[in-house]
Write a protein that holds these residues in place. Sequence first.
Motif, PDB file in Angstrom:
ATOM      1  N   ARG A 166       0.812  -1.217   0.000  1.00  0.00           N
ATOM      2  CA  ARG A 166       0.000   0.000   0.000  1.00  0.00           C
ATOM      3  C   ARG A 166       0.848   1.272   0.000  1.00  0.00           C
ATOM      4  N   TYR A 167       2.147   1.131   0.201  1.00  0.00           N
ATOM      5  CA  TYR A 167       3.036   2.292   0.135  1.00  0.00           C
ATOM      6  C   TYR A 167       3.422   2.564  -1.320  1.00  0.00           C
ATOM      7  N   ASN A 168       4.149   3.648  -1.552  1.00  0.00           N
ATOM      8  CA  ASN A 168       4.513   4.039  -2.918  1.00  0.00           C
ATOM      9  C   ASN A 168       5.327   2.979  -3.635  1.00  0.00           C
ATOM     10  N   ILE A 169       6.095   2.184  -2.870  1.00  0.00           N
ATOM     11  CA  ILE A 169       6.902   1.141  -3.495  1.00  0.00           C
ATOM     12  C   ILE A 169       6.024   0.114  -4.196  1.00  0.00           C
ATOM     13  N   GLY A 170       4.779  -0.027  -3.724  1.00  0.00           N
ATOM     14  CA  GLY A 170       3.866  -0.976  -4.339  1.00  0.00           C
ATOM     15  C   GLY A 170       3.520  -0.632  -5.770  1.00  0.00           C
ATOM     16  N   LYS A 171       3.632   0.656  -6.132  1.00  0.00           N
ATOM     17  CA  LYS A 171       3.301   1.100  -7.489  1.00  0.00           C
ATOM     18  C   LYS A 171       4.467   0.951  -8.461  1.00  0.00           C
ATOM     19  N   VAL A 172       5.653   0.658  -7.939  1.00  0.00           N
ATOM     20  CA  VAL A 172       6.848   0.542  -8.786  1.00  0.00           C
ATOM     21  C   VAL A 172       6.802  -0.742  -9.594  1.00  0.00           C
ATOM     22  N   LYS A 173       7.074  -0.645 -10.889  1.00  0.00           N
ATOM     23  CA  LYS A 173       7.123  -1.842 -11.728  1.00  0.00           C
ATOM     24  C   LYS A 173       8.391  -2.625 -11.419  1.00  0.00           C
ATOM     25  N   LEU A 174       8.289  -3.926 -11.473  1.00  0.00           N
ATOM     26  CA  LEU A 174       9.421  -4.785 -11.104  1.00  0.00           C
ATOM     27  C   LEU A 174      10.663  -4.471 -11.932  1.00  0.00           C
ATOM     28  N   VAL A 175      10.458  -4.163 -13.201  1.00  0.00           N
ATOM     29  CA  VAL A 175      11.593  -3.892 -14.082  1.00  0.00           C
ATOM     30  C   VAL A 175      12.328  -2.615 -13.671  1.00  0.00           C
ATOM     31  N   ASP A 176      11.637  -1.720 -12.942  1.00  0.00           N
ATOM     32  CA  ASP A 176      12.243  -0.443 -12.541  1.00  0.00           C
ATOM     33  C   ASP A 176      12.759  -0.448 -11.106  1.00  0.00           C
ATOM     34  N   LEU A 177      12.552  -1.534 -10.362  1.00  0.00           N
ATOM     35  CA  LEU A 177      12.892  -1.569  -8.933  1.00  0.00           C
ATOM     36  C   LEU A 177      14.398  -1.392  -8.710  1.00  0.00           C
ATOM     37  N   ARG A 178      14.748  -0.397  -7.897  1.00  0.00           N
ATOM     38  CA  ARG A 178      16.140  -0.103  -7.585  1.00  0.00           C
ATOM     39  C   ARG A 178      16.304   0.067  -6.073  1.00  0.00           C
ATOM     40  N   SER A 179      17.549   0.151  -5.627  1.00  0.00           N
ATOM     41  CA  SER A 179      17.828   0.298  -4.195  1.00  0.00           C
ATOM     42  C   SER A 179      17.248   1.595  -3.634  1.00  0.00           C
ATOM     43  N   GLN A 180      17.171   2.638  -4.456  1.00  0.00           N
ATOM     44  CA  GLN A 180      16.629   3.903  -3.970  1.00  0.00           C
ATOM     45  C   GLN A 180      15.155   3.767  -3.595  1.00  0.00           C
ATOM     46  N   HIS A 181      14.431   2.864  -4.272  1.00  0.00           N
ATOM     47  CA  HIS A 181      13.031   2.635  -3.918  1.00  0.00           C
ATOM     48  C   HIS A 181      12.917   2.002  -2.528  1.00  0.00           C
ATOM     49  N   ILE A 182      13.861   1.128  -2.196  1.00  0.00           N
ATOM     50  CA  ILE A 182      13.861   0.466  -0.881  1.00  0.00           C
ATOM     51  C   ILE A 182      14.132   1.494   0.211  1.00  0.00           C
ATOM     52  N   ILE A 183      15.081   2.398  -0.045  1.00  0.00           N
ATOM     53  CA  ILE A 183      15.423   3.428   0.938  1.00  0.00           C
ATOM     54  C   ILE A 183      14.268   4.404   1.116  1.00  0.00           C
ATOM     55  N   ASP A 184      13.648   4.786  -0.007  1.00  0.00           N
ATOM     56  CA  ASP A 184      12.483   5.687   0.070  1.00  0.00           C
ATOM     57  C   ASP A 184      11.345   5.028   0.860  1.00  0.00           C
ATOM     58  N   PHE A 185      11.168   3.726   0.661  1.00  0.00           N
ATOM     59  CA  PHE A 185      10.126   3.001   1.395  1.00  0.00           C
ATOM     60  C   PHE A 185      10.404   3.029   2.899  1.00  0.00           C
ATOM     61  N   ALA A 186      11.678   2.807   3.276  1.00  0.00           N
ATOM     62  CA  ALA A 186      12.050   2.813   4.696  1.00  0.00           C
ATOM     63  C   ALA A 186      11.777   4.181   5.321  1.00  0.00           C
ATOM     64  N   LEU A 187      12.129   5.242   4.596  1.00  0.00           N
ATOM     65  CA  LEU A 187      11.880   6.596   5.094  1.00  0.00           C
ATOM     66  C   LEU A 187      10.385   6.873   5.238  1.00  0.00           C
ATOM     67  N   GLU A 188       9.624   6.435   4.230  1.00  0.00           N
ATOM     68  CA  GLU A 188       8.183   6.637   4.248  1.00  0.00           C
ATOM     69  C   GLU A 188       7.532   5.873   5.409  1.00  0.00           C
ATOM     70  N   ARG A 189       8.022   4.658   5.665  1.00  0.00           N
ATOM     71  CA  ARG A 189       7.483   3.856   6.780  1.00  0.00           C
ATOM     72  C   ARG A 189       7.742   4.535   8.117  1.00  0.00           C
ATOM     73  N   LEU A 190       8.987   5.009   8.310  1.00  0.00           N
ATOM     74  CA  LEU A 190       9.358   5.613   9.585  1.00  0.00           C
ATOM     75  C   LEU A 190       8.599   6.914   9.834  1.00  0.00           C
ATOM     76  N   GLU A 191       8.202   7.600   8.761  1.00  0.00           N
ATOM     77  CA  GLU A 191       7.486   8.873   8.894  1.00  0.00           C
ATOM     78  C   GLU A 191       5.969   8.691   8.895  1.00  0.00           C
ATOM     79  N   SER A 192       5.517   7.443   8.794  1.00  0.00           N
ATOM     80  CA  SER A 192       4.081   7.182   8.734  1.00  0.00           C
ATOM     81  C   SER A 192       3.418   7.448  10.090  1.00  0.00           C
ATOM     82  N   GLU A 193       2.108   7.400  10.117  1.00  0.00           N
ATOM     83  CA  GLU A 193       1.345   7.740  11.317  1.00  0.00           C
ATOM     84  C   GLU A 193       1.670   6.861  12.516  1.00  0.00           C
TER      85      GLU A 193
END
Length: 367
Positions: A104-131
Amino acid sequence: MAYFTIEVVKPANKKNKVRYSVTVREKTCGRVSFSKRKTFDYKAAATKWAKELIHSLENGEKPTDRELQVLTVSELILKYIDKCNRSTKPLGRSAQSSLKQTGRYNIGKVKLVDLRSQHIIDFALERLESERKPKPQTVAGDISFLRSVLIHAKSLFGLEITDQAIVESYPTLRRLRLIAKSDKRHRRLVGKEYEYILEALEEYQSRDKTELPYADLFEMSVLTCLRVSELCRLEWKNLMEEKSLIRVTDRKHPTHKQGNDMLLPLLGKGRALELILKQPRTSKFIFPYNSKTVGTGFRRVIRSLGIVDFQYRDLRREGCSLLIEKGFSLPQVAAVSGHKDLKILHDIYVTVFPETLIHLEMTKTNT
């Protein structure tokens, strides 16, 4: 040469409509070298999918390549959950919850062919800043569950994808402290906390007129070292009253989620057996209650008493530590707690108060 066939799938229920199962095959030297099947609600859709797939095969393009172009992380997660749950080893509740949440986070919208390490880091930041403000330890678990999905994607779905994006993200995740190892808890009941909690639970269940025997469950959790979910699954048919034993089914295990049964001795000088026998036989379960409800009531009472940093799961450690303080060896405690690894039992679940050793020495000297 590639070709396709369409079969009509008749519904088991007359109320449901007919569906169409299409199979695309390719033969090389007279042998089937590729085969893929998919079911559609409409024949036209089945035909279109088959023709597009055949076009890809005849042009030397791998079907998995096309799927990687359109499949998102969220869609892969759902496919993975469905596939695992149709096997003999379904996913656990924590894994499913974590994966669905990740999708349900933004990483879920990323296509598998485009998945990079920066998406994982962005996901971690987004999780930590979540409600909910999860801890880095929780985020580390989320990423670990996602990594399992990527690792098994090739063998489960034939997708040419690896966990490289997550592997490459780990140094940065650790450097920025976005993930961390789980803290080892050592909290035990001190002073008169045990008595205060027991008395408060008895008052709570009496005042609220609830059917849940909070006080009995509290005592049983300490005496048996069972998790509350395991406690609420105990069945009358597995009780061996004359031997003071009970069979515990499907105890939690890191690899064997089902079939990990064991015989549990009912200790406490007969108190554990007494607590069981006082329960009404209104169900096949001895404690037919929702483990989450038990935990919620317990937390409410703990807060009312002003006791800090104590969780229901700490009762398991309390029980293990008390057995050690009574003179039981680690293997004997493991026969109660269910641990297969004595090092884990020693490092995480046993916290001995130094003063109890003096009492134990005096007791053994007198005997």
